[in-house]
Each structure stands twice: as structure tokens, then as C-alpha cells.
Design a protein around this motif. Structure first.
Motif, mmCIF file in Angstrom:
data_model
loop_
_atom_site.group_PDB
_atom_site.id
_atom_site.type_symbol
_atom_site.label_atom_id
_atom_site.label_comp_id
_atom_site.label_asym_id
_atom_site.label_seq_id
_atom_site.Cartn_x
_atom_site.Cartn_y
_atom_site.Cartn_z
ATOM 1 N N PHE A 18 -4.193 3.061 -20.877
ATOM 2 C CA PHE A 18 -3.335 3.651 -19.877
ATOM 3 C C PHE A 18 -2.248 4.099 -20.779
ATOM 4 O O PHE A 18 -1.792 3.631 -21.575
ATOM 5 C CB PHE A 18 -2.895 2.679 -18.810
ATOM 6 N N LYS B 269 -8.518 0.345 -21.606
ATOM 7 C CA LYS B 269 -8.413 1.301 -20.340
ATOM 8 C C LYS B 269 -7.193 2.451 -21.168
ATOM 9 O O LYS B 269 -7.520 3.439 -20.311
ATOM 10 C CB LYS B 269 -7.656 0.680 -19.345
ATOM 11 N N LYS C 7 -9.979 2.954 -25.567
ATOM 12 C CA LYS C 7 -11.091 3.058 -24.790
ATOM 13 C C LYS C 7 -12.238 2.664 -25.537
ATOM 14 O O LYS C 7 -13.371 2.266 -25.366
ATOM 15 C CB LYS C 7 -11.311 4.545 -24.133
ATOM 16 N N TYR D 144 4.347 1.031 -7.609
ATOM 17 C CA TYR D 144 3.499 1.943 -7.836
ATOM 18 C C TYR D 144 3.878 3.345 -7.596
ATOM 19 O O TYR D 144 3.386 4.427 -7.903
ATOM 20 C CB TYR D 144 2.195 1.687 -7.571
ATOM 21 N N GLN E 252 -5.315 -4.400 -7.956
ATOM 22 C CA GLN E 252 -6.482 -5.394 -8.528
ATOM 23 C C GLN E 252 -5.619 -6.672 -9.429
ATOM 24 O O GLN E 252 -5.945 -7.548 -9.508
ATOM 25 C CB GLN E 252 -7.436 -4.577 -9.195
ATOM 26 N N ASP F 238 -0.869 8.465 -9.626
ATOM 27 C CA ASP F 238 -2.222 8.441 -9.819
ATOM 28 C C ASP F 238 -2.985 7.150 -9.189
ATOM 29 O O ASP F 238 -2.778 6.232 -9.431
ATOM 30 C CB ASP F 238 -2.395 8.363 -11.572
ATOM 31 N N PRO F 239 -4.063 7.908 -8.406
ATOM 32 C CA PRO F 239 -4.621 6.742 -7.428
ATOM 33 C C PRO F 239 -5.280 5.422 -8.679
ATOM 34 O O PRO F 239 -5.580 4.301 -8.138
ATOM 35 C CB PRO F 239 -5.751 7.390 -6.709
ATOM 36 N N GLU F 240 -5.726 5.949 -9.532
ATOM 37 C CA GLU F 240 -6.478 4.945 -10.695
ATOM 38 C C GLU F 240 -5.380 4.145 -11.068
ATOM 39 O O GLU F 240 -5.751 2.723 -10.918
ATOM 40 C CB GLU F 240 -7.063 5.986 -11.593
ATOM 41 N N VAL F 241 -4.348 4.259 -11.411
ATOM 42 C CA VAL F 241 -3.239 3.445 -11.669
ATOM 43 C C VAL F 241 -2.953 2.369 -10.570
ATOM 44 O O VAL F 241 -2.830 1.283 -10.524
ATOM 45 C CB VAL F 241 -1.889 4.094 -12.146
ATOM 46 N N HIS F 242 -2.685 3.157 -9.474
ATOM 47 C CA HIS F 242 -2.503 2.338 -8.298
ATOM 48 C C HIS F 242 -3.458 1.359 -7.990
ATOM 49 O O HIS F 242 -3.060 0.090 -7.643
ATOM 50 C CB HIS F 242 -2.132 3.414 -6.931
ATOM 51 N N ASP F 243 -4.727 1.654 -7.745
ATOM 52 C CA ASP F 243 -5.719 0.688 -7.817
ATOM 53 C C ASP F 243 -5.960 -0.378 -8.639
ATOM 54 O O ASP F 243 -6.098 -1.580 -8.235
ATOM 55 C CB ASP F 243 -6.967 1.387 -7.557
ATOM 56 N N PHE F 244 -5.534 0.037 -9.700
ATOM 57 C CA PHE F 244 -5.668 -0.933 -11.101
ATOM 58 C C PHE F 244 -4.688 -1.857 -10.801
ATOM 59 O O PHE F 244 -4.862 -3.277 -10.867
ATOM 60 C CB PHE F 244 -5.564 -0.023 -12.343
#
Ligand code: FAD
Length: 397
Positions: free
Chosen positions: A71, A69, A64, A3, A17, A8-14
Motif C-alpha cells: 500500500f 500488499k 507484492k 478512513y 478488517q 479507495d474502497p480497498e483501503v477502507h475494507d482492509f
């Protein structure tokens, strides 16, 4: 995790998960992959997709509009690598081939009616699809110009005749995107599997076993479709295939890099604890070389994938970059898995470790989405033409 390429924190978090999901939900079910059945069982696919939906990580590449998502390619590089750590991961997330590539293609060129009928349920995982291009010799394979399946125009639609094979997921798919020769080139058609003119004759006995539906032989015998079945424009099939090819070969690289990394992680853990000649295996020079070479291949593969993904995100077709990445990653990931097997000794060849399964499934990647030789041929021709100041051709590979 890779990562660090994406801030992008959204990508990191995704991606985190996805990593957790793969560890807790996918890997424990890997013993249900039946090598004899040549494909993840439909019930297992449904079970995995339900779990991925519950975890909020379903359909990272789908539009979407239909619950995905969506991405971008750079984010997909991070997420699909994580999904690929288990052979079940991409299917669980609905980002496995061929559906993921078909979703991309339909999203770019399908009509509103085709989007509703095919793209919406495919994005939601309600149906599966296939992409029918390859034919037995002397038909289309590495050389698409050998395409022999024909579609002839009638007053009310088209009639398709020909044979395809190696069609991933054909058995049990709801529809196929079929490439056929038309009077002025090639055209893509959306053919429903319930069409009596299209028949999955048999499934092939293949080396790999992690694609739902396996790889089928499909016959088209007086297969009648309406004008609405044309995907994109008539005679523009090869041009439209390029829309799918570059990104789809890159997502293959992303997923297989994850699988190769898993094999490497397994081998490093084994070498670090295996007593040998008064020390541990991981302290012996030739083992260190294999571990280091794996690390180098992983880093180099990732760099090429991210560079090509970045180019795609800039709106470039990234033909050269995806071709270079595909060739290198297909070969590097095989080397990684092969070295990992060697490091683990006999246990690497058994079902007790994940390496043997990955080894079987990763080998064909050097052949599909363009064999290495076609890519090298194309890369070389491009380089020579460029040096001569020539116009770049619309190469297949
Ligand atoms: C697991 C798997 C899944 C697949 N899924 C699909 C699918 O869903 N849909 C689909 O349409 N197809 C699919 N394919 C088919 C795949 O795209 C073809 O196998 C591929 O295009 C090569 O064609 P071929 O097998 O006919 O080999 P051939 O065309 O007979 O090529 C044989 C070999 O010739 C060599 N070669 C090729 N070009 C050159 C060159 N320029 N110079 C020197 N040597 C060269 C290569 O080593 C190549 O492997 C799949 C294949 C596999 C193995």
C-alpha cells in the motif's frame, strides 16, 4: 476509523478488517506481553502472524513480489493507525519497527541477490532483522556524525569493529543493517547474526516491552563480511539512511497514534460511566477539557501524518513534513495517553486497563527516530536558511 482520508474502497475494507482483527485476535492476547521480558515472545509473534495471514491482512507495506500488499504511504496511514490500537497489532501484521523500515530500505536499494536472501523472507515474516546505528557515548546518537564503528576494506571484503546499543530486535534477528564509518563517509552493511564477529552481548532493561527481541547491546569484533554485504554504495550510508528515515518515522507516528487513540477511547468510556459529585465524570468541566484536548491532539496528529504521507507519495523526500509530524505526534500522543491515565484515576495505572502499558511503550518515541530537540533544531535551521534563500542541507533529522 480515519478512513475518510482515503476514498479507495480497498483501503477502507482492509482497514476495517484490521480493526476487527485487532479487537478479536490481538487485544485478547495482550496479557501475554511480559514487561519483564522486554519484548513480544517469539512464539507469540509466530502465533499472531499466522492469524494475520489467515485473516488476509499480513504485510500491508511489503512488496507484492513477496506476498505483501505494498500500500502507498497514504493508505498505510489509515491501516497502521488501526494496527497500532493494540501493541501486538503491528507485529501481527509484520509492519512493526524495525522490520517494516528495513523492508522499505531493502526494497529501494538492495541488489537482486540481497532481495532474495533478506527481503523475501523478511517480507514473509520468516525472519526478523535489526538496524544498528546508535552507539554508547561518545559514539553516534542524536548526532550521527559521531559514528565510531569502523569498516576497513581488505582484499576480499571488509572488517567491522565497534559497539552498538539500543538495537531493537537484535536478539533473535537473522541479520542486521549496520552503519559503519568508511574512508570516504559511512556505509551500510548486511551482517548475518550467525557471523562470529557480531555478538548480541545483552538485552537492555528498558521502559517499553512490545518489540520482539527487546533492545540489545551489540559488539563487532573483527567482524569479517564480503563485498556482497555492502547495502547501497560504499560511503553513501547517510544518504541511503535518508531513504529509510522519513517514511519509517512516519509509520511510527501512524502506529503510535492508534495506541494513543485506544487509550483515549478507554478513558472516554470510563469517564462517561463514572459517577462523580452528583453527575458523571464526563460532565465535569476539567474532565471535558482533557477529553477535548485529546480529540484535538488526535485530529492534529492525523492531519500532519496524512499530509506527510501524501508528500511521500508524490515522490518528495518530505523531510520537513516527516520531521514536523514526528515531533508533534511523539509529543501529542504522550499527552493523550497521560491525560487518559489521569481521567481513569488509579485504574489507569494498573494492568486492568491498557493505558499503563501504552504509557510505558510510547514514552521512548520522543527519543528514537530523532529526539524532539534534534527535529526542532533541524526545522528551525531549515526555516532560517530558506528565509535567506540558501540551499537546503541534507539534514539527518
Ligand atoms: C526504545 C528505543 C529503541 C531504539 N531502537 C534503535 C534501533 O533499533 N537502532 C538504533 O540504531 N538506535 C535505536 N535507538 C536509539 C535512538 O535512535 C537514540 O536513542 C537517539 O538517536 C538518541 O541518541 P542517544 O540516546 O545517544 O541520546 P544523545 O545523543 O546522548 O542525546 C541526549 C539528548 O540530547 C538532546 N539533544 C539532542 N540534540 C539536541 C540539540 N540539537 N539541541 C538540544 N538538545 C539536543 C535530546 O534531548 C536528547 O534526548 C532506540 C532508542 C530507544 C529508546
Amino acid at each position: 476509523m480515519s478512513y475518510e482520508f482515503d476514498t479507495d474502497p480497498e483501503v477502507h475494507d482492509f482497514a476495517l478488517q484490521v480493526r476487527k482483527f485487532v479487537e478479536s485476535e490481538a487485544i485478547p492476547l495482550e496479557n501475554q506481553i511480559d514487561a519483564q521480558a522486554h519484548g513480544i515472545a517469539p512464539e507469540l509473534r509466530v502465533q499472531l502472524q499466522k492469524a494475520a495471514k489467515a485473516a488476509g491482512i499480513f504485510a500491508p507495506t511489503a512488496p507484492k513480489e513477496f506476498g505483501g500488499k505494498e500500500f502507498n504511504h497514504a493508505a498505510q496511514a489509515v491501516i497502521l493507525e488501526e494496527a497500532g490500537r493494540s501493541l501486538l497489532g503491528p507485529t501481527a501484521l509484520n509492519c512493526a519497527a524495525p522490520d517494516e523500515g528495513n523492508i522499505l530500505l531493502l526494497n529501494k536499494i538492495a541488489t537482486p541477490a540481497q532481495r532474495d536472501k533478506y527481503l523475501a523472507p523478511l517480507s514473509r515474516g520468516e525472519i526478523r532483522s535489526s538496524f544498528s546505528m546508535t552507539e554508547p557515548s561518545p559514539g553516534a546518537g542524536a548526532d550521527p556524525n559521531l559514528l565510531s564503528t569502523t569498516a576497513v576494506k581488505t582484499t576480499s571484503g571488509w572488517v567491522i569493529n565497534g559497539n552498538k546499543w539500543l538495537i531493537t530486535g537484535a536478539d533473535g534477528a537473522a541479520f542486521s543493517i549496520v552503519m559503519a564509518k568508511t574512508s570516504g563517509g559511512a556505509t551500510m552493511f548486511l551482517v548475518d547474526n550467525e557471523n562470529p564477529g557480531m555478538k548480541v552481548v545483552r538485552n537492555l532493561d528498558t521502559l517499553d516491552s512490545a518489540f520482539t527481541g527487546g533492545h540489545g547491546v551489540v559488539d563487532f569484533n573483527e567482524c569479517v563480511v564480503s563485498d556482497d554485504a555492502v547495502l547501497g554504495q560504499v560511503d553513501e550510508g547517510f544518504v541511503n539512511a535518508q531513504v529509510r528515515l522519513g517514511p519509517a518515522r512516519l509509520t511510527h507516528c501512524m502506529r503510535w497514534l492508534g495506541a494513543a487513540r485506544r487509550a483515549h477511547e478507554t478513558a472516554v468510556a470510563y469517564a462517561a460511566q463514572r459517577p462523580m459529585f452528583g453527575t458523571e465524570l464526563s460532565s465535569l468541566g476539567m474532565a471535558q477539557q482533557m477529553i477535548a484536548d485529546n480529540e484535538i491532539d488526535i485530529e492534529a496528529s492525523r492531519a500532519l501524518i496524512h499530509r506527510a504521507a501524501w508528500k511521500l507519495d508524490q515522490g518528495s523526500p518530505a523531510r520537513k513534513e516527516t520531521s514536523v509530524a514526528k515531533t508533534f505526534v511523539a509529543e501529542a500522543t504522550f499527552r493523550i495517553v497521560d491525560r487518559s491515565m489521569q481521567l481513569c484515576g488509579a485504574s489507569g495505572t494498573t494492568g486492568d486497563l491498557p493505558i499503563a502499558q501504552i504509557f510505558r511503550d510510547i514514552r521512548p518515541f520522543r527519543i528514537y527516530d530523532g529526539p524532539s530537540e534534534v527535529h526542532r533544531w533541524s526545522i528551525s535551521r531549515r526555516a532560517v536558511r530558506q528565509s535567506q534563500g540558501g540551499k537546503l542541507p541534507g539534514d539527518w533529522a
